[in-house]
Design an enzyme around this catalytic site. Sequence first.
Site, PDB file in Angstrom:
ATOM      1  N   HIS A  65      -5.474  12.323 -19.410  1.00  0.00           N
ATOM      2  CA  HIS A  65      -5.230  11.464 -20.560  1.00  0.00           C
ATOM      3  C   HIS A  65      -6.264  11.723 -21.637  1.00  0.00           C
ATOM      4  CE1 HIS A  65      -8.049   9.291 -17.921  1.00  0.00           C
ATOM      5  NE2 HIS A  65      -8.565   8.807 -19.038  1.00  0.00           N
ATOM      6  N   CYS A 222     -14.705   3.440 -19.131  1.00  0.00           N
ATOM      7  CA  CYS A 222     -14.703   4.889 -18.972  1.00  0.00           C
ATOM      8  C   CYS A 222     -14.714   5.525 -20.352  1.00  0.00           C
ATOM      9  CB  CYS A 222     -13.496   5.356 -18.160  1.00  0.00           C
ATOM     10  SG  CYS A 222     -11.899   5.090 -18.969  1.00  0.00           S
TER      11      CYS A 222
END
Length: 703
Positions: A65, A222
């Site tokens: 991603h 993250c």
Amino acid sequence: MSELITAELVDLDLSAETKDAAARSLAERMAASGRVTDLEGFLADVAAREAQMPTGLDGGIGIPHCRSTHVTEPTLAFGRSASGIDFGAPDGPADLIFLIAAPAGGDADHLSILSTLARHLMDGEFTGALRSATEPGRAASLIRGDAPEAEAGAAAATGAEEAGAGEAAEEPTTAAAEATPPAAAEATPPAAEPPTPAAAPTPPEAAAQPAAPFRIVAITSCPTGIAHTYMAAESLEKAGTAAGVEVFVETQGSAGFKRLDPQLVADADGVIFAHDVEVRDKERFAGKPIVDVGVKAGINRPAELIAEVRQKAARGEVSAPARPTAPMDKGAGATDSYATRLRKWLMTGVSYMVPFVAAGGLLIALAFAIGGYTINKAPSVADHFVWTEATSWAALLFQIGGVAFGFLVPVLAGFIAYGMADRPGLVPGFVGGAIALTINAGFLGGLIAGLIAGAVVMAIQRVTIPPVLRGIMPVVVIPLISSVIVGFLMFLVVGKPIAALQKGLTDWLSGLSGANAIILGAILGLMMCFDLGGPLNKVAYAFAVGGLANPNEGSLKVMAAVMAAGMVPPLAMALATTVRGRLFTKAERENGKAAWVLGASFITEGAIPFAAADPLRVIPSAMAGGAVTGALSMAFGCTLRAPHGGIFVVPLIGQPLLYLLAIAIGTCVSTALVILLKGLRGASAGSPADTPASDASGVTVAA
């Protein structure tokens, strides 16, 4: 707005064998749907994100991603592989691959949908339903959460049985509720799925006990803030339920974050940080037992983290009490030296300055390309602009770029002070940086002004203030007093000597020729390649960019040498993995493919995965090639007016063919050295990809 995923974005027979091939196959479906505008650019962004940290998860899941400017709207593509694809997960290959593409300015609603999908990936029934789906439309419907309840439940039950879950599948309605993404989940009544500890009141049996249940607050985050952030949150909450512990999670993701209730934090018995980026407002949790780990630990071993924080609480281990801290000091250890903290402060200023450099520098370079090098003498476009003349458009670009460039020194100074003293440092920092421009102290003046501003604010913050005045200190007193002190010092004390030093340095650069220029090029090349995007790299880069504010022949040569040297490490690693792939692990060979694009784009960080695995061989090799390239660029007299762009700004480079030759020679030098060093280590052993016993560098250990 289009649906997040459609049947056209699903491949139930994904035939790719590598993660790069899988990402390309799914990205091509996105491009065919008009959701990705530049396939290669998007894949480069995916590879750059993958280089930061593998995206494979336990349970056979891969979630490549990224956020990218080449994505038109939030999109998800799904592929199912029969043979499995290695995404770096500890338990082996992934058979369920989700490619998540978010636009650079993605809206919060769609990012919320992506985050809830990430949470559902932690549910075995949901993934089991996807493994048993026989039609692309069915899989897309399950992911969206709009499949009929009976169908979704049956698919989930079948998937759970095939996965060997060891438990009876739940009723269809329950499975359907578990597979519902955020859009539907938020509207689902509490009875549709088991309440999480973060939303449920204390059970009656717990309330009857004399002691309240152990309560944990957690932060998950993250680098991209799309997937791992929310998966870690879901994993911690489920583990808390199993352990009889209340867990409340604050997800600091791309869609922003909602702070935990201050009273909840105050009442918490322990804290878990599962993060790969700096925790925001970390001081809220001071004075409590804290477990601090990476985000993947929150996904893979939540029960261990909960047990660890309970043990710390039982032993009475707590973090230091809260105190005012600067952003770059919030993660600092008690033993960090002043030099370490100084480096962090300077890096803060440089990191905020770089976007202005990229925008302003590239606009100026483009203006020169369109209108020639005399475009800097054009009148203001506010007074004279002809819509049909290229020179007017060139002048417009030049003047916009000039305005952006004018912020370099104030932004550098302001955010160095911010790194030292948080927001109160911004005003005196920007004021000091602006004064540095006024007195022609340039980049060095801005650097010193930022340090002075930060130091002054830190000194003021140490003064004991009556409670009645504390409310106006950050907005009135500190900005006023610190600006006066910084202004006095910059105008009357240190500013003029710094301006003289800056002028001397500029004159020296202008007169560089022969051996002196070659030596400087070699030194800058060594600095660019020593830490591959770290502090020393940024110092060399900032030195070069500072010269573009008032360009001359010497400063343009410096900029050319710095960019050329910075391209060498990733290009060399890419070439080495191509010509002698057996010396590298399978993961490194995959990273080598992305390194071609990263190196050509002047992203030195593309070599970090190789340096992290084998620093003693990779870093010296990269430094040697960088030094050769920097020296050759200077010797050839190459110049560059753009601060970034790699091979894409070659038309703006003086002596472009010799410039490319310098890069090619340096790349070959680094490639030859890294192959030689790795070959010597593994001369008596087989390929690391084929031999089970390997050392940490990826080179097989000799027997």
